[in-house]
Design a protein around this motif. Structure first.
Motif, short mmCIF file in Angstrom:
data_model
loop_
_atom_site.label_atom_id
_atom_site.label_comp_id
_atom_site.label_asym_id
_atom_site.label_seq_id
_atom_site.Cartn_x
_atom_site.Cartn_y
_atom_site.Cartn_z
N ALA A 1 26.86 -10.31 26.95
CA ALA A 1 26.64 -9.60 25.69
C ALA A 1 25.19 -9.72 25.24
CB ALA A 1 27.59 -10.15 24.61
N VAL A 2 24.65 -10.92 25.29
CA VAL A 2 23.26 -11.13 24.85
C VAL A 2 22.30 -10.39 25.76
CG1 VAL A 2 21.45 -12.86 24.50
CG2 VAL A 2 23.80 -13.34 23.77
N GLY A 3 22.51 -10.51 27.07
CA GLY A 3 21.61 -9.83 28.00
C GLY A 3 21.69 -8.32 27.91
N GLN A 4 22.89 -7.78 27.75
CA GLN A 4 23.07 -6.33 27.68
C GLN A 4 22.42 -5.76 26.43
OE1 GLN A 4 24.12 -4.40 29.94
NE2 GLN A 4 24.46 -2.45 28.88
N ILE A 5 22.62 -6.40 25.30
CA ILE A 5 22.03 -5.89 24.05
C ILE A 5 20.51 -5.98 24.11
CG2 ILE A 5 21.81 -6.26 21.57
CD1 ILE A 5 24.42 -4.97 22.31
N ALA A 6 19.98 -7.08 24.66
CA ALA A 6 18.53 -7.21 24.77
C ALA A 6 17.96 -6.14 25.68
CB ALA A 6 18.17 -8.60 25.29
N TYR A 7 18.67 -5.84 26.78
CA TYR A 7 18.21 -4.81 27.72
C TYR A 7 18.19 -3.43 27.07
CZ TYR A 7 18.33 -1.59 31.68
OH TYR A 7 18.07 -0.56 32.54
N VAL A 8 19.27 -3.08 26.40
CA VAL A 8 19.33 -1.77 25.75
C VAL A 8 18.30 -1.69 24.62
CG1 VAL A 8 20.78 -0.14 24.49
CG2 VAL A 8 21.74 -1.45 26.39
N ALA A 9 18.06 -2.80 23.93
CA ALA A 9 17.04 -2.82 22.88
C ALA A 9 15.67 -2.48 23.45
CB ALA A 9 17.01 -4.18 22.19
N MET A 10 15.36 -2.98 24.65
CA MET A 10 14.08 -2.65 25.27
C MET A 10 13.97 -1.15 25.54
SD MET A 10 13.08 -5.69 27.91
CE MET A 10 14.53 -5.52 28.92
N LEU A 11 15.09 -0.53 25.97
CA LEU A 11 15.07 0.89 26.26
C LEU A 11 14.94 1.73 25.00
CD1 LEU A 11 17.91 1.13 28.96
CD2 LEU A 11 15.44 1.07 29.35
N ALA A 12 15.73 1.39 23.99
CA ALA A 12 15.81 2.23 22.79
C ALA A 12 14.76 1.90 21.75
CB ALA A 12 17.20 2.11 22.17
N LEU A 13 14.26 0.66 21.76
CA LEU A 13 13.36 0.20 20.70
C LEU A 13 12.08 -0.41 21.26
CD1 LEU A 13 16.13 -1.56 18.60
CD2 LEU A 13 14.94 0.52 17.91
N GLY A 14 11.80 -0.11 22.52
CA GLY A 14 10.66 -0.74 23.16
C GLY A 14 9.33 -0.44 22.51
N ASP A 15 9.23 0.69 21.80
CA ASP A 15 7.97 1.03 21.14
C ASP A 15 7.97 0.69 19.66
OD1 ASP A 15 9.84 2.92 20.45
OD2 ASP A 15 8.56 4.66 20.81
N ALA A 16 9.01 -0.01 19.19
CA ALA A 16 9.04 -0.40 17.79
C ALA A 16 7.95 -1.44 17.52
CB ALA A 16 10.41 -0.97 17.43
N PRO A 17 7.25 -1.33 16.40
CA PRO A 17 6.12 -2.22 16.14
C PRO A 17 6.57 -3.56 15.57
CG PRO A 17 6.40 -0.73 14.30
CD PRO A 17 7.45 -0.34 15.32
N PRO A 18 5.72 -4.58 15.69
CA PRO A 18 6.02 -5.83 14.97
C PRO A 18 6.00 -5.57 13.47
CG PRO A 18 3.78 -5.86 15.86
CD PRO A 18 4.45 -4.64 16.42
N LEU A 19 6.80 -6.31 12.73
CA LEU A 19 6.92 -6.05 11.30
C LEU A 19 5.97 -6.89 10.46
CD1 LEU A 19 10.82 -5.77 11.06
CD2 LEU A 19 9.12 -3.95 11.32
N ASN A 20 5.25 -7.80 11.11
CA ASN A 20 4.27 -8.62 10.41
C ASN A 20 2.89 -8.38 11.00
OD1 ASN A 20 6.30 -9.98 8.85
ND2 ASN A 20 6.75 -11.25 10.64
N ASP A 21 1.87 -8.41 10.15
CA ASP A 21 0.50 -8.26 10.63
C ASP A 21 0.19 -9.34 11.67
OD1 ASP A 21 0.13 -6.14 8.95
OD2 ASP A 21 -0.84 -7.32 7.36
N GLY A 22 -0.31 -8.91 12.81
CA GLY A 22 -0.64 -9.86 13.87
C GLY A 22 0.55 -10.33 14.67
N GLY A 23 1.74 -9.81 14.36
CA GLY A 23 2.93 -10.22 15.09
C GLY A 23 2.98 -9.63 16.48
N GLN A 24 3.82 -10.21 17.33
CA GLN A 24 3.97 -9.74 18.70
C GLN A 24 5.09 -8.70 18.76
OE1 GLN A 24 1.97 -10.66 21.33
NE2 GLN A 24 0.81 -11.62 19.67
#
Length: 312
Positions: free
Chosen positions: A218-241
């Motif tokens: 479950a953890v691996g699958q959600i993390a994988y799909v998050a990379m596909l669907a949200l891979g270009d989402a920005p960090p929410l804090n200045d200077g964040g990764q």
């Protein structure tokens, strides 16, 4: 022959723009590759668009496609896009300066043209069967043989005449400019709807996980799909990764049986927190955009693709 419409990786009510399901996007991409035989590098995958988009390339064959592709899939209109929308183009922006269209802009432009022309109908989730418009049954063995020969360069009295140019916008610069205006709000709305779905999916899967293996999956699958669907989402804090690097690490650790379950549990907390944060910021933007699109008839819908006169 009756003009046909087909469901393919979509169902009634499925939007081609801002699709709500990240999981479906992942499945769509893998299925499109498996069903068509196309090289993955010839597909544009964009979480804003509810279908992978094949890109024509005349370096792959005389018709722009690898002759080894599955001919049974050539009913699909995405293989018959007119030249004006088949590949990214150079366009003039509002200042008259020439710009090169990005793949993300191209994907949004194609999606609108496919919707406007009726090549795709979200109401019933179907695509136009282009070959049926020309009197051909793609399920017939002789038609598939003709398609394979045509892809290899052979002349064909019907396939050579297929042209959907009459059903798309004459002025593609205007469609590109529409995509330019929509790119940012549609992108942020996409982050919102996908983050919301993924955090809810994660919570559900973790709650139902009965074994360590199910928890890891479950953890691996959600993390994988998050990379596909949200891979270009920005960090929410200045200077964040960017989140995507951490999600990639989580995917690798979850797939490694040597990773202690305590580590996976800690990673699950981070994954939940990161997705919750993105949903909290961007899901309201998705809601606002959906409300705006429902209230304003901003884009004309031209209805179903008319049937050309079949060639015998």
């Amino acid at each position: 022959m009756t003009n046909r419409r087909r469901s393919y990786l979509t169902g009634p009510g499925d939007s081609l723009i801002l699709p709500p399901s990240s999981f479906a996007l992942n499945t769509m991409y893998e299925s499109f590759v498996a069903d068509t035989g196309i090289d993955p590098d010839r597909l544009v995958y964009d979480a804003v668009i509810g279908s992978p988009l094949p890109v024509r390339d005349y370096g792959r064959g005389p018709q722009g496609w690898d002759p080894a592709l599955n001919p049974a899939m050539f009913w699909h209109p995405l293989f018959w896009l007119p030249d004006a929308i088949a590949v990214p183009l150079d366009f003039h922006d509002e200042n008259g300066d020439e710009q090169e269209e990005s793949l993300n802009l191209w994907a949004l432009r194609v999606a609108w043209e496919v919707i406007w022309s009726g090549m795709y109908d979200a109401e019933d989730g179907t695509w136009a069967d282009v070959l049926s418009l020309y009197g051909l049954d793609v399920e017939a063995a002789d038609v598939q043989a003709r398609i394979t020969a045509w892809l290899g360069g052979a002349a064909d009295p019907v396939l050579d005449t297929i042209d959907l140019s009459a059903y798309i916008s004459e002025n593609q610069d205007s469609t590109v400019l529409l995509a330019v205006d929509q790119a940012e709000p549609f992108r942020t709305a996409s982050w919102g709807v996908h983050a919301d779905e993924l955090v809810n999916g994660l919570n559900h899967l973790l709650r139902d996980a009965a074994t360590e293996e199910e928890y890891r999956w479950a953890v691996g699958q959600i993390a994988y799909v998050a990379m596909l669907a949200l891979g270009d989402a920005p960090p929410l804090n200045d200077g964040g990764q960017p989140f995507t690097a951490a999600w990639g690490t989580i995917t690798e650790e979850a797939d490694d049986p040597a990773t202690p379950i305590a580590t996976i549990q800690a990673r699950a907390q981070y994954l939940q927190q990161s997705l919750t944060s993105l949903a909290r910021v961007f899901y309201p933007e998705y809601q606002q955009l959906m409300t705006l699109l429902a209230q304003e008839d901003q884009v004309p819908v031209r209805g179903q693709l008319p049937a050309p006169t079949p060639t015998t």
